[in-house]
Write a protein that holds these residues in place. Sequence first.
Motif, short mmCIF file in Angstrom:
data_model
loop_
_atom_site.label_atom_id
_atom_site.label_comp_id
_atom_site.label_asym_id
_atom_site.label_seq_id
_atom_site.Cartn_x
_atom_site.Cartn_y
_atom_site.Cartn_z
N TRP A 292 0.83 -1.21 0.00
CA TRP A 292 0.00 0.00 0.00
C TRP A 292 0.87 1.26 0.00
CZ3 TRP A 292 0.80 3.21 4.11
CH2 TRP A 292 1.31 2.65 5.28
N VAL A 293 2.10 1.16 0.52
CA VAL A 293 3.00 2.31 0.53
C VAL A 293 3.35 2.72 -0.89
CG1 VAL A 293 5.33 3.11 1.12
CG2 VAL A 293 3.98 1.85 2.81
N LYS A 294 3.66 1.75 -1.73
CA LYS A 294 4.10 2.04 -3.09
C LYS A 294 2.93 2.24 -4.06
CE LYS A 294 8.59 -0.28 -2.63
NZ LYS A 294 9.46 0.87 -2.94
N LEU A 295 1.89 1.43 -3.92
CA LEU A 295 0.76 1.50 -4.84
C LEU A 295 -0.22 2.62 -4.49
CD1 LEU A 295 -0.13 -2.30 -5.09
CD2 LEU A 295 0.87 -0.91 -6.92
N GLY A 296 -0.27 2.98 -3.22
CA GLY A 296 -1.35 3.82 -2.73
C GLY A 296 -2.46 2.92 -2.22
N LYS A 297 -3.23 3.42 -1.26
CA LYS A 297 -4.22 2.57 -0.59
C LYS A 297 -5.33 2.11 -1.53
CE LYS A 297 -3.16 4.81 3.78
NZ LYS A 297 -3.59 5.79 4.80
N LYS A 298 -5.78 2.99 -2.42
CA LYS A 298 -6.92 2.61 -3.27
C LYS A 298 -6.52 1.55 -4.30
CE LYS A 298 -9.65 6.82 -2.66
NZ LYS A 298 -10.32 7.97 -3.31
N LEU A 299 -5.35 1.71 -4.92
CA LEU A 299 -4.93 0.71 -5.90
C LEU A 299 -4.58 -0.60 -5.20
CD1 LEU A 299 -4.57 0.24 -8.91
CD2 LEU A 299 -2.17 0.93 -8.68
N ALA A 300 -3.99 -0.52 -4.01
CA ALA A 300 -3.71 -1.74 -3.25
C ALA A 300 -5.00 -2.50 -2.95
CB ALA A 300 -2.98 -1.39 -1.95
N GLN A 301 -6.05 -1.76 -2.64
CA GLN A 301 -7.35 -2.40 -2.39
C GLN A 301 -7.84 -3.13 -3.64
OE1 GLN A 301 -10.81 0.15 -2.18
NE2 GLN A 301 -11.56 -0.91 -0.36
N ILE A 302 -7.64 -2.53 -4.81
CA ILE A 302 -8.11 -3.15 -6.06
C ILE A 302 -7.32 -4.43 -6.38
CG2 ILE A 302 -8.30 -2.79 -8.56
CD1 ILE A 302 -8.90 0.15 -7.94
N THR A 303 -6.06 -4.50 -5.95
CA THR A 303 -5.29 -5.73 -6.21
C THR A 303 -5.95 -6.94 -5.58
OG1 THR A 303 -3.85 -5.57 -4.24
CG2 THR A 303 -3.10 -4.45 -6.26
N LEU A 304 -6.78 -6.72 -4.54
CA LEU A 304 -7.47 -7.84 -3.90
C LEU A 304 -8.50 -8.48 -4.82
CD1 LEU A 304 -7.99 -6.37 -0.29
CD2 LEU A 304 -6.20 -7.94 -1.08
N SER A 305 -8.80 -7.83 -5.93
CA SER A 305 -9.66 -8.42 -6.96
C SER A 305 -8.86 -8.83 -8.19
CB SER A 305 -10.75 -7.41 -7.38
OG SER A 305 -11.62 -7.17 -6.31
N CYS A 306 -7.54 -8.79 -8.08
CA CYS A 306 -6.67 -9.12 -9.22
C CYS A 306 -5.61 -10.16 -8.84
CB CYS A 306 -5.98 -7.86 -9.74
SG CYS A 306 -7.11 -6.57 -10.27
N GLY A 307 -5.84 -10.90 -7.76
CA GLY A 307 -4.92 -11.97 -7.40
C GLY A 307 -4.28 -11.84 -6.04
N ALA A 308 -4.17 -10.63 -5.50
CA ALA A 308 -3.53 -10.44 -4.20
C ALA A 308 -4.46 -10.87 -3.06
CB ALA A 308 -3.11 -8.99 -4.01
N ASN A 309 -3.87 -11.26 -1.94
CA ASN A 309 -4.67 -11.65 -0.77
C ASN A 309 -4.11 -11.11 0.53
OD1 ASN A 309 -2.45 -13.70 -1.10
ND2 ASN A 309 -3.29 -14.45 0.83
N ASP A 310 -3.10 -10.22 0.44
CA ASP A 310 -2.48 -9.69 1.66
C ASP A 310 -2.10 -8.24 1.43
OD1 ASP A 310 -1.15 -10.48 4.40
OD2 ASP A 310 0.36 -9.32 3.32
N LEU A 311 -2.31 -7.40 2.45
CA LEU A 311 -1.98 -5.99 2.34
C LEU A 311 -0.75 -5.61 3.16
CD1 LEU A 311 -5.43 -4.15 2.28
CD2 LEU A 311 -3.91 -4.70 0.38
#
Length: 379
Positions: A292-311
């Motif tokens: 979330w530091v590098k992506l920003g919080k909103k884009l990090a949240q979207i990764t949870l619908s693109c394969g990621a499962n941990d923040l």
Amino acid sequence: MMSKIDEELAERAYNGRTSSEDALLLLDVEPFELFRFADNLRYETVGDIATYVVNRNINFTNRCIGSCGFCAFKEKNGYILKNEEILAKVEEAHKAGATEVCIQGGLLPNAGLELYTGILEAVKEEYPSIHIHAFSPMEVYHAARTSDMSIKHVLRELKKSGLGTMPGTAAEILCDHIRKELCPGKLLTAEWVDVITSAHRTGIRTTATMMYGHIESWQDRIEHMMIIRDIQKDTGGITEFVPLPFMPHNNPIGKKMNGEGRYASTGIDDLKVYALSRIVFHSHINNIQASWVKLGKKLAQITLSCGANDLGGTLMEESISTAAGANNGTSISVQELEWMIKGANRIPKQRTTLYDIDKIEKTSFSNSPREGDNAVIYS
């Protein structure tokens, strides 16, 4: 651009056999179809749980003899924390309910093994319940070289002194033609692999990272992922894969890119990296972490619908990305992380460094936090 994923390619992915050629073909698939496919694999692997860890970053020095072209952190006359100062930071983390401290630093010219074991022993003596996630493969390599010891001996001594797990940083892109320009003087691909696999065989599990979005190609990124997957097939010691987008500010590589009209990775490319990571590592590495530091919080949240499962973690402080231009904050609360996860239709769960959810929950029911604590300490 393909609207659908080939059935045979999809079957290979479900069986954990995505090839380099398959990965390149997936880049030609319509992005949201790629994200949907990765999301299905995420659900098959971990369900709808999305995790985070309560931790603190501690960078004990920003002095460094390295010459990495992407670094904006090092300072010639920078700071070096004494063990007492490190312990003060650990105390703050302990009071905040952290289960982990992540300790890394620049390469000091005469830093031998005793510097690193001294930090570990000081922390473990005062805070035996805190998990220490520390020292990159480059730091281990540097300690071995400076102390004239083998990598295996250094790792055994670090474990004996209290090292729990290692961050799989210093990987950048595991292609030597890229490393020659990006980080000359840093350990080579084979040397990074040797440190990581030696750590696993010593009983020290690690993460694995990839810093992308600078001078590398998609082919280089895929080659990197394949090397990581081969390590996991060999040792099983990797807990998570963490793609890290390059921060292009205040460093030589970034200045050169900007001069050529090239900038940081786009949001779509970031999401493609996460999706491809899930697909390539399916049935090999269960956890894909978003920064979330590098992506920003909103884009990090979207990764949870693109394969990621941990923040990732709460961090409490963050220096390296911030120095290179990240402006998304240096600390996040448990409440905000859980809010982000729930907003993505996922179930938030606190975890340990080794992704043990049950241990956190059992401890939460069996122990009462001391006054002033806001979470339970991992033991």
